[in-house]
Enzyme design. Sequence first.
Site, mmCIF file in Angstrom:
data_model
loop_
_atom_site.group_PDB
_atom_site.id
_atom_site.type_symbol
_atom_site.label_atom_id
_atom_site.label_comp_id
_atom_site.label_asym_id
_atom_site.label_seq_id
_atom_site.Cartn_x
_atom_site.Cartn_y
_atom_site.Cartn_z
ATOM 1 N N GLY A 46 43.532 75.568 7.476
ATOM 2 C CA GLY A 46 42.640 74.448 7.714
ATOM 3 C C GLY A 46 41.622 74.350 6.596
ATOM 4 O O GLY A 46 41.300 75.347 5.941
ATOM 5 N N GLN A 51 33.871 71.945 2.747
ATOM 6 C CA GLN A 51 34.208 73.134 1.967
ATOM 7 C C GLN A 51 34.536 72.816 0.516
ATOM 8 O O GLN A 51 34.514 73.712 -0.329
ATOM 9 C CB GLN A 51 35.383 73.874 2.599
ATOM 10 C CG GLN A 51 35.058 74.478 3.952
ATOM 11 C CD GLN A 51 36.276 75.123 4.548
ATOM 12 O OE1 GLN A 51 37.034 74.472 5.264
ATOM 13 N NE2 GLN A 51 36.488 76.397 4.260
ATOM 14 N N CYS A 92 38.213 82.594 6.761
ATOM 15 C CA CYS A 92 37.751 81.300 6.257
ATOM 16 C C CYS A 92 37.888 81.280 4.743
ATOM 17 O O CYS A 92 37.531 82.249 4.077
ATOM 18 C CB CYS A 92 36.290 81.100 6.674
ATOM 19 S SG CYS A 92 35.583 79.531 6.139
ATOM 20 N N LEU A 93 38.378 80.159 4.232
ATOM 21 C CA LEU A 93 38.514 80.030 2.779
ATOM 22 C C LEU A 93 37.153 80.068 2.088
ATOM 23 O O LEU A 93 37.073 80.408 0.909
ATOM 24 C CB LEU A 93 39.252 78.738 2.437
ATOM 25 C CG LEU A 93 40.696 78.663 2.943
ATOM 26 C CD1 LEU A 93 41.312 77.303 2.618
ATOM 27 C CD2 LEU A 93 41.546 79.796 2.390
ATOM 28 N N HIS A 134 36.983 75.514 14.477
ATOM 29 C CA HIS A 134 36.462 76.165 13.268
ATOM 30 C C HIS A 134 36.146 75.120 12.194
ATOM 31 O O HIS A 134 35.074 75.137 11.586
ATOM 32 C CB HIS A 134 37.501 77.179 12.768
ATOM 33 C CG HIS A 134 37.159 77.860 11.493
ATOM 34 N ND1 HIS A 134 36.846 79.205 11.433
ATOM 35 C CD2 HIS A 134 37.095 77.403 10.218
ATOM 36 C CE1 HIS A 134 36.605 79.522 10.165
ATOM 37 N NE2 HIS A 134 36.761 78.445 9.404
ATOM 38 N N GLU A 135 37.084 74.201 11.971
ATOM 39 C CA GLU A 135 36.893 73.190 10.923
ATOM 40 C C GLU A 135 35.815 72.175 11.308
ATOM 41 O O GLU A 135 35.036 71.740 10.451
ATOM 42 C CB GLU A 135 38.210 72.491 10.596
ATOM 43 C CG GLU A 135 39.310 73.406 10.069
ATOM 44 C CD GLU A 135 38.915 74.288 8.898
ATOM 45 O OE1 GLU A 135 38.035 73.891 8.100
ATOM 46 O OE2 GLU A 135 39.469 75.390 8.773
ATOM 47 N N HIS A 138 32.493 73.396 10.408
ATOM 48 C CA HIS A 138 32.137 73.153 8.998
ATOM 49 C C HIS A 138 31.481 71.785 8.833
ATOM 50 O O HIS A 138 30.513 71.640 8.084
ATOM 51 C CB HIS A 138 33.373 73.215 8.100
ATOM 52 C CG HIS A 138 33.782 74.592 7.724
ATOM 53 N ND1 HIS A 138 32.989 75.441 6.988
ATOM 54 C CD2 HIS A 138 34.926 75.272 7.966
ATOM 55 C CE1 HIS A 138 33.612 76.587 6.797
ATOM 56 N NE2 HIS A 138 34.801 76.511 7.394
#
Length: 168
Positions: A46, A51, A92-93, A134-135, A138
Amino acid sequence: MSILQILEFPDPRLRKIAEPVTIFDEKLEVLIEDMLETMYAAEGIGLAATQVNVHKRLLVIDVSENRDAPQVFINPEVDILEDELSEYDEGCLSVPGFYETVSRPCAVKITALDARGEEFEQEAEDILATCIQHEIDHLNGKLFVDYLSTLKRQRIRAKLEKEHKKSA
Protein backbone atom coordinates in the site's frame (compact mmCIF):
# COMPACT_ATOMS: atom_id res chain seq x y z
CA MET A 1 6.02 6.17 -15.44
CA SER A 2 8.34 7.20 -12.64
CA ILE A 3 9.41 5.87 -9.30
CA LEU A 4 8.73 8.55 -6.74
CA GLN A 5 10.74 9.35 -3.61
CA ILE A 6 9.10 7.98 -0.46
CA LEU A 7 9.29 10.26 2.58
CA GLU A 8 10.67 8.59 5.70
CA PHE A 9 9.83 9.04 9.37
CA PRO A 10 10.37 11.46 11.11
CA ASP A 11 9.93 13.78 8.08
CA PRO A 12 7.35 16.39 9.18
CA ARG A 13 5.66 16.31 5.76
CA LEU A 14 4.26 12.89 6.74
CA ARG A 15 2.15 14.70 9.37
CA LYS A 16 0.37 16.94 6.87
CA ILE A 17 -3.35 16.20 6.47
CA ALA A 18 -4.26 15.46 2.86
CA GLU A 19 -6.85 17.49 0.94
CA PRO A 20 -9.70 15.89 -1.04
CA VAL A 21 -9.12 15.16 -4.71
CA THR A 22 -11.42 17.37 -6.80
CA ILE A 23 -9.91 17.16 -10.29
CA PHE A 24 -9.93 13.86 -12.18
CA ASP A 25 -7.62 14.38 -15.13
CA GLU A 26 -4.58 12.98 -16.90
CA LYS A 27 -2.29 14.40 -14.20
CA LEU A 28 -4.14 12.31 -11.59
CA GLU A 29 -3.89 9.20 -13.81
CA VAL A 30 -0.12 9.70 -14.11
CA LEU A 31 0.18 10.11 -10.32
CA ILE A 32 -1.75 6.88 -9.76
CA GLU A 33 0.48 4.98 -12.20
CA ASP A 34 3.62 6.45 -10.62
CA MET A 35 2.38 5.53 -7.13
CA LEU A 36 1.68 1.96 -8.21
CA GLU A 37 5.10 1.65 -9.82
CA THR A 38 6.71 3.10 -6.69
CA MET A 39 4.78 0.74 -4.39
CA TYR A 40 5.72 -2.32 -6.45
CA ALA A 41 9.37 -1.26 -6.74
CA ALA A 42 9.55 -0.82 -2.95
CA GLU A 43 7.84 -4.21 -2.44
CA GLY A 44 5.00 -2.62 -0.49
CA ILE A 45 1.32 -3.53 -0.41
CA GLY A 46 0.00 0.00 0.00
CA LEU A 47 1.04 3.59 -0.59
CA ALA A 48 -0.67 6.85 0.30
CA ALA A 49 -0.05 10.02 -1.72
CA THR A 50 1.19 11.72 1.47
CA GLN A 51 4.13 9.31 1.49
CA VAL A 52 5.32 10.68 -1.86
CA ASN A 53 4.80 14.30 -0.75
CA VAL A 54 1.50 14.77 -2.58
CA HIS A 55 -1.04 15.85 0.00
CA LYS A 56 -4.18 14.58 -1.71
CA ARG A 57 -6.58 11.93 -0.38
CA LEU A 58 -5.40 9.13 -2.66
CA LEU A 59 -4.04 5.68 -1.92
CA VAL A 60 -3.13 2.57 -3.87
CA ILE A 61 -3.12 -1.00 -2.57
CA ASP A 62 -2.33 -4.46 -3.87
CA VAL A 63 -2.54 -7.28 -1.33
CA SER A 64 -2.84 -10.01 -3.99
CA GLU A 65 -0.39 -12.89 -3.89
CA ASN A 66 0.72 -12.33 -7.50
CA ARG A 67 0.84 -8.53 -7.16
CA ASP A 68 -1.56 -8.18 -10.07
CA ALA A 69 -4.71 -6.70 -8.50
CA PRO A 70 -4.06 -3.01 -7.86
CA GLN A 71 -6.80 -1.00 -6.18
CA VAL A 72 -7.21 2.78 -6.11
CA PHE A 73 -9.10 4.63 -3.40
CA ILE A 74 -9.70 8.38 -3.76
CA ASN A 75 -11.19 10.42 -0.90
CA PRO A 76 -11.74 7.21 1.10
CA GLU A 77 -13.97 7.06 4.16
CA VAL A 78 -13.98 4.03 6.42
CA ASP A 79 -16.75 2.63 8.61
CA ILE A 80 -16.00 -0.06 11.17
CA LEU A 81 -18.19 -3.13 10.67
CA GLU A 82 -17.00 -5.15 13.67
CA ASP A 83 -15.58 -4.09 17.01
CA GLU A 84 -13.37 -7.18 17.01
CA LEU A 85 -9.72 -6.31 16.57
CA SER A 86 -7.08 -8.22 14.65
CA GLU A 87 -3.36 -7.91 15.16
CA TYR A 88 -0.83 -7.70 12.35
CA ASP A 89 2.87 -7.06 12.30
CA GLU A 90 2.71 -3.85 10.32
CA GLY A 91 5.54 -2.36 8.38
CA CYS A 92 5.61 0.85 6.39
CA LEU A 93 7.52 2.12 3.38
CA SER A 94 8.00 5.37 5.33
CA VAL A 95 9.43 3.49 8.34
CA PRO A 96 11.76 1.08 6.53
CA GLY A 97 13.05 -2.00 8.31
CA PHE A 98 10.65 -1.91 11.26
CA TYR A 99 7.68 -4.17 11.94
CA GLU A 100 5.51 -3.89 15.03
CA THR A 101 2.22 -5.44 16.10
CA VAL A 102 -0.76 -3.10 15.74
CA SER A 103 -4.40 -3.86 16.58
CA ARG A 104 -7.10 -2.57 14.24
CA PRO A 105 -10.74 -3.42 13.51
CA CYS A 106 -10.81 -6.62 11.45
CA ALA A 107 -13.75 -5.69 9.18
CA VAL A 108 -14.48 -2.32 7.59
CA LYS A 109 -16.51 -0.78 4.79
CA ILE A 110 -14.83 1.77 2.55
CA THR A 111 -16.62 4.40 0.51
CA ALA A 112 -14.34 6.01 -2.06
CA LEU A 113 -14.01 7.26 -5.61
CA ASP A 114 -12.19 5.42 -8.38
CA ALA A 115 -9.75 7.03 -10.83
CA ARG A 116 -12.68 8.28 -12.97
CA GLY A 117 -14.40 9.89 -9.99
CA GLU A 118 -17.09 7.19 -9.71
CA GLU A 119 -18.17 6.37 -6.15
CA PHE A 120 -17.98 2.78 -4.92
CA GLU A 121 -18.25 0.85 -1.67
CA GLN A 122 -16.20 -2.15 -0.65
CA GLU A 123 -16.13 -4.32 2.43
CA ALA A 124 -12.74 -5.51 3.58
CA GLU A 125 -11.44 -7.96 6.16
CA ASP A 126 -8.11 -9.18 7.44
CA ILE A 127 -4.99 -7.84 5.70
CA LEU A 128 -6.94 -5.68 3.22
CA ALA A 129 -8.86 -4.01 6.09
CA THR A 130 -5.61 -3.44 7.97
CA CYS A 131 -3.85 -2.04 4.90
CA ILE A 132 -6.68 0.35 4.07
CA GLN A 133 -6.80 1.66 7.64
CA HIS A 134 -3.00 2.03 7.67
CA GLU A 135 -3.01 4.03 4.43
CA ILE A 136 -5.97 6.22 5.47
CA ASP A 137 -4.01 7.02 8.63
CA HIS A 138 -1.28 8.46 6.36
CA LEU A 139 -3.85 10.75 4.74
CA ASN A 140 -4.69 12.00 8.24
CA GLY A 141 -1.05 12.62 9.19
CA LYS A 142 -0.76 9.51 11.34
CA LEU A 143 1.82 6.71 11.19
CA PHE A 144 1.70 3.17 12.54
CA VAL A 145 4.43 4.12 15.04
CA ASP A 146 1.84 6.38 16.71
CA TYR A 147 0.16 3.19 17.97
CA LEU A 148 3.35 2.13 19.74
CA SER A 149 4.68 3.08 23.15
CA THR A 150 6.61 6.35 23.38
CA LEU A 151 9.79 4.40 24.08
CA LYS A 152 9.46 2.21 20.97
CA ARG A 153 8.59 5.21 18.80
CA GLN A 154 11.62 7.16 20.09
CA ARG A 155 13.90 4.17 19.49
CA ILE A 156 12.70 3.81 15.89
CA ARG A 157 13.03 7.57 15.32
CA ALA A 158 16.60 7.61 16.66
CA LYS A 159 17.66 4.65 14.49
CA LEU A 160 16.18 6.16 11.33
CA GLU A 161 17.67 9.60 12.05
CA LYS A 162 21.08 7.95 12.49
CA GLU A 163 20.69 6.10 9.16
CA HIS A 164 19.60 9.34 7.42
CA LYS A 165 22.73 11.13 8.70
CA LYS A 166 24.96 8.29 7.47
CA SER A 167 23.47 8.38 3.97
CA ALA A 168 23.47 12.21 3.70
